[in-house]
Design a protein around this motif. Structure first.
Motif, PDB file in Angstrom:
ATOM      1  N   LEU A  14       0.830  -1.212   0.000  1.00  0.00           N
ATOM      2  CA  LEU A  14       0.000   0.000   0.000  1.00  0.00           C
ATOM      3  C   LEU A  14       0.861   1.257   0.000  1.00  0.00           C
ATOM      4  O   LEU A  14       0.542   2.249  -0.674  1.00  0.00           O
ATOM      5  CB  LEU A  14      -0.927   0.001   1.212  1.00  0.00           C
ATOM      6  CG  LEU A  14      -2.088  -1.007   1.181  1.00  0.00           C
ATOM      7  CD1 LEU A  14      -2.767  -1.082   2.542  1.00  0.00           C
ATOM      8  CD2 LEU A  14      -3.093  -0.642   0.093  1.00  0.00           C
ATOM      9  N   MET A 213      -1.761  -3.864  -6.984  1.00  0.00           N
ATOM     10  CA  MET A 213      -3.162  -3.900  -6.552  1.00  0.00           C
ATOM     11  C   MET A 213      -3.651  -5.336  -6.379  1.00  0.00           C
ATOM     12  O   MET A 213      -4.358  -5.650  -5.404  1.00  0.00           O
ATOM     13  CB  MET A 213      -4.038  -3.149  -7.553  1.00  0.00           C
ATOM     14  CG  MET A 213      -3.845  -1.643  -7.498  1.00  0.00           C
ATOM     15  SD  MET A 213      -4.855  -0.760  -8.717  1.00  0.00           S
ATOM     16  CE  MET A 213      -4.326   0.935  -8.429  1.00  0.00           C
ATOM     17  N   VAL A 216      -2.124  -6.595  -3.140  1.00  0.00           N
ATOM     18  CA  VAL A 216      -2.821  -6.083  -1.957  1.00  0.00           C
ATOM     19  C   VAL A 216      -4.084  -6.884  -1.692  1.00  0.00           C
ATOM     20  O   VAL A 216      -4.369  -7.292  -0.547  1.00  0.00           O
ATOM     21  CB  VAL A 216      -3.156  -4.583  -2.136  1.00  0.00           C
ATOM     22  CG1 VAL A 216      -4.194  -4.127  -1.119  1.00  0.00           C
ATOM     23  CG2 VAL A 216      -1.896  -3.736  -2.007  1.00  0.00           C
TER      24      VAL A 216
END
Length: 242
Positions: A14, A213, A216
């Motif tokens: 992040l 992404m 994550v």
């Protein structure tokens, strides 16, 4: 790998996304990719819920259902395990309308991926139930429990712990399979990345962000499943101690 390590990796991923989003060559793509990631996550969550429901129902039907239900459950599992998820997606979206059944792209994506993963999950559930020691069944019978009572109070709580790690893997596979939904016009994360790459040719920043992404989201799934496994194990230990 422990939960603290996974959390550290999630925070680091992040943080990298946050840092890159302030760089000019990356910031242009972040809003559109985030919109795609939201759609990807919606499909993954709803598909996972459907997969769990179908996996549990199919496993119980194959183990304890009457002959017609066992047959139907077996047909479902073998069809969805034995054919490509892409073909299933296309069949629901392009072939069903030929029979007068037309579905929007989003429910088709949820159905196809949920049913596909649910077929694999049914084997996870079936194996976990059968792995419960025979003595637990005998003790339940000695207590004059019906089969539904045995399953609800004794067998499934123990089998649940064994199911969690493989289900976590299946949820991550479902998340990655959402990239297929771009082929039925949904603007998921992969679709938006491809569009941006075709119009800008900025391959490195676009797919670096996409990789992060997906990482994550997969780390978040893994952490949730690890926490669930820990809580279930502690609950079972307290129940045995009592």
């Amino acid at each position: 790998m422990g939960i603290p390590t996974l959390v550290a990796m999630l925070v680091a991923a992040l943080a990298v996304i946050g840092v890159l989003s302030f760089r000019e060559e990356y910031s242009l793509f972040v809003p559109g990719l985030l919109q795609g990631a939201v759609l990807t996550l919606q499909i993954a969550v709803l598909g996972s819920l459907l997969a769990v429901v179908m996996g549990v129902l199919a496993a119980l039907a194959r183990l304890y259902g009457p002959a017609p239900l066992r047959w139907l459950a077996t047909v479902y599992v073998e069809i969805f395990r034995g054919t490509s998820a892409l073909v299933q997606l296309f069949w629901l979206f392009f072939v069903l309308p030929q029979f007068g059944v037309t579905l929007d792209a989003f429910p088709v994506a949820v159905l196809a991926l949920g049913l596909n993963v649910g077929a694999y999950g049914s084997e996870v559930v079936r194996g976990a139930i059968q792995s419960v020691p025979r003595g637990q069944w005998e003790a339940s019978t000695a207590l004059n429990m019906s089969r539904p009572q045995m399953l609800r109070r004794i067998i499934l709580p123990q089998a649940f712990i064994a199911m969690i790690p493989p289900w976590g893997n299946l949820f991550i596979e479902l998340l990655k399979s959402t990239a297929l939904v771009s082929l039925i016009t949904l603007s998921d994360l992969a679709f938006r990345a491809q569009q941006m790459n075709q119009t800008t040719l900025k391959t490195v920043p676009i797919f670096t962000l996409v990789l992060l992404m997906y990482l994550v989201m997969s780390l978040a799934i893994t952490i949730v499943m690890r926490l669930l496994e820990r809580r279930a194990s502690l609950g079972l230990a307290r129940g045995r101690a009592a």
